[in-house]
Design a protein around this motif. Structure first.
Motif, PDB file in Angstrom:
ATOM      1  N   GLU A   1     112.941  82.287  -4.919  1.00 28.18           N
ATOM      2  CA  GLU A   1     112.624  83.312  -3.932  1.00 28.18           C
ATOM      3  C   GLU A   1     111.421  82.896  -3.070  1.00 28.18           C
ATOM      4  OE1 GLU A   1     112.021  86.981  -5.892  1.00 28.18           O
ATOM      5  OE2 GLU A   1     114.163  87.337  -6.300  1.00 28.18           O
ATOM      6  N   LYS A   2     110.375  82.374  -3.715  1.00 27.84           N
ATOM      7  CA  LYS A   2     109.176  81.971  -2.984  1.00 27.84           C
ATOM      8  C   LYS A   2     109.463  80.774  -2.076  1.00 27.84           C
ATOM      9  CE  LYS A   2     106.423  84.995  -4.908  1.00 27.84           C
ATOM     10  NZ  LYS A   2     105.811  86.097  -4.112  1.00 27.84           N
TER      11      LYS A   2
ATOM     12  N   VAL B   1     101.298  84.669  -9.234  1.00 25.08           N
ATOM     13  CA  VAL B   1     102.300  85.342 -10.067  1.00 25.08           C
ATOM     14  C   VAL B   1     102.104  85.024 -11.543  1.00 25.08           C
ATOM     15  CG1 VAL B   1     104.765  85.522 -10.605  1.00 25.08           C
ATOM     16  CG2 VAL B   1     104.009  85.413  -8.215  1.00 25.08           C
TER      17      VAL B   1
ATOM     18  N   ASP C   1     101.191  80.908  -4.099  1.00 22.06           N
ATOM     19  CA  ASP C   1     101.987  82.084  -4.457  1.00 22.06           C
ATOM     20  C   ASP C   1     102.356  82.074  -5.937  1.00 22.06           C
ATOM     21  OD1 ASP C   1     101.845  82.964  -1.894  1.00 22.06           O
ATOM     22  OD2 ASP C   1     103.929  82.513  -1.358  1.00 22.06           O
ATOM     23  N   LEU C   2     102.697  80.902  -6.446  1.00 23.07           N
ATOM     24  CA  LEU C   2     103.099  80.797  -7.853  1.00 23.07           C
ATOM     25  C   LEU C   2     101.918  81.050  -8.780  1.00 23.07           C
ATOM     26  CD1 LEU C   2     105.447  77.669  -7.673  1.00 23.07           C
ATOM     27  CD2 LEU C   2     106.125  80.074  -7.832  1.00 23.07           C
TER      28      LEU C   2
ATOM     29  N   ARG D   1     113.903  82.078 -11.132  1.00 19.07           N
ATOM     30  CA  ARG D   1     114.255  83.023 -10.066  1.00 19.07           C
ATOM     31  C   ARG D   1     113.109  83.201  -9.084  1.00 19.07           C
ATOM     32  NH1 ARG D   1     113.208  87.936  -8.709  1.00 19.07           N
ATOM     33  NH2 ARG D   1     111.834  88.221 -10.522  1.00 19.07           N
ATOM     34  N   VAL D   2     111.890  83.336  -9.614  1.00 18.65           N
ATOM     35  CA  VAL D   2     110.722  83.542  -8.758  1.00 18.65           C
ATOM     36  C   VAL D   2     110.506  82.334  -7.846  1.00 18.65           C
ATOM     37  CG1 VAL D   2     108.205  83.810  -8.742  1.00 18.65           C
ATOM     38  CG2 VAL D   2     109.601  85.100 -10.388  1.00 18.65           C
TER      39      VAL D   2
ATOM     40  N   GLU E   1     113.075  83.569 -15.768  1.00 19.73           N
ATOM     41  CA  GLU E   1     112.460  84.419 -14.758  1.00 19.73           C
ATOM     42  C   GLU E   1     111.686  83.571 -13.750  1.00 19.73           C
ATOM     43  OE1 GLU E   1     111.168  87.748 -12.608  1.00 19.73           O
ATOM     44  OE2 GLU E   1     112.851  87.376 -13.976  1.00 19.73           O
ATOM     45  N   ALA E   2     110.993  82.532 -14.256  1.00 21.94           N
ATOM     46  CA  ALA E   2     110.234  81.649 -13.370  1.00 21.94           C
ATOM     47  C   ALA E   2     111.167  80.904 -12.416  1.00 21.94           C
ATOM     48  CB  ALA E   2     109.425  80.653 -14.201  1.00 21.94           C
TER      49      ALA E   2
END
Length: 306
Positions: free
Chosen positions: A125-126, A170, A166-167, A121-122, A118-119
């Motif tokens: 995107e960021k 999250v 941003d990370l 993918r995030v 999941e990380a």
């Protein structure tokens, strides 16, 4: 095999120096002496190894997972084997095994693997949202710290300060971004080399020794970039591993182009095969001979055939 195809360079118009490593050779550590054997630990997420002491006399064996303070932080790593007589190990490379992983730790590691997907993918995107040219290679959550590491490649330096913010928002933990080179990427991802075997940097040794064009020349290899470069686009690691052997072999054998008198005729050495230890010579009378290198001896700086 012994020919150097200069035409290949002209046809491809490739600067072979771009395939070399710009970093200087790593300094080999002092040969330390340890009273007890050292364990070889592997960080599977980065395909790196580290030596460790078992000061607490834990009941551990190859294949077990243990906790140790790695270069990235306190983490769970796997024991790959035991080094009875380690050579050239730096003191900074030796860590201490703190404890053996239990079932709860192994279960937590499996949960982290799902979070890493999941990380991944995030992050992509960021990074795309900030228009950053970053190729994410792998993600890892440390087992004994609130920290996640992102390993990425980029052709240039990247200002990722806003991305880190941003990370953090999250994942609510420490974020570490590590920019790695193309050879490090190949070491982590793995794959098959042109020989059909797993990449040396991934399956054999994580110590990336600098490789130069001179090593290819001294081994009488073609200078076609496609034949001497690996999956990472840099020169093959095996050129460095085998260079010492070829250097010693060249001292025991005459060089190509050397003229030598044999059987009353002047011969010119046209090919030296280091693997088979055979030397080919072309005489002025047209004879082509192939002689074992063991028959060549050097006296007072001159070669002769016994």
């Amino acid at each position: 095999m012994s020919d150097i195809f200069e035409n290949d360079l002209e046809a491809e118009n490739i600067n072979l120096s771009s395939l070399e490593d710009s970093d200087e050779a790593e300094e080999i550590g002092e040969e330390l002496v340890f009273e007890k054997p050292l364990y070889v630990l592997r960080m599977n997420y980065s395909s790196e190894t580290v030596y460790a002491r078992n000061d607490r006399n834990l009941d551990i064996k190859p294949g077990d997972f243990v906790f140790a303070a790695t270069r990235y932080g306190k983490d769970m790593v796997q024991i790959k084997g035991i080094a009875a007589k380690p050579i050239g190990v730096k003191l900074s490379e030796v860590v201490v095994i703190e404890r053996k992983a239990v079932k709860e730790d192994l279960k937590k590691m499996e949960e982290f693997k799902a979070k890493e997907k999941e990380a991944f993918r995030v992050f992509r995107e960021k990074a795309a949202a900030h228009r950053l040219d970053m190729k994410l290679v792998t993600v890892h959550f440390l087992a004994d710290e609130q920290k996640v590491i992102f390993f990425f490649c980029s052709d240039s330096r990247v200002d990722f300060r806003e991305l880190v913010k941003d990370l953090v928002s999250v994942f609510k933990m420490r974020i570490e971004l590590r920019q790695i080179g193309v050879r490090d990427e190949a070491r982590i991802t793995g794959g098959l080399g042109m020989c059909g075997r797993p990449l040396c940097c991934h399956g054999i040794s994580d110590k990336l020794r600098p490789v130069s064009i001179r090593m290819a020349k001294d081994q009488n290899l073609s200078l076609n970039s496609l034949k001497i470069s690996g999956q990472c686009g840099r020169l093959l690691c095996c050129l460095s591993y085998e260079f010492d052997w070829y250097s010693e072999a060249k001292k025991r054998m005459p060089q190509e182009g050397l003229h030598i008198v044999y059987d009353g005729t002047n011969f010119r050495i046209t090919e030296v095969n280091f693997i088979t230890s055979m030397v080919k010579m072309l005489g002025e009378d047209g004879r082509l001979l192939e002689i074992n290198a063991k028959r060549f001896t050097k006296e007072n700086g001159k070669w002769r055939i016994d």
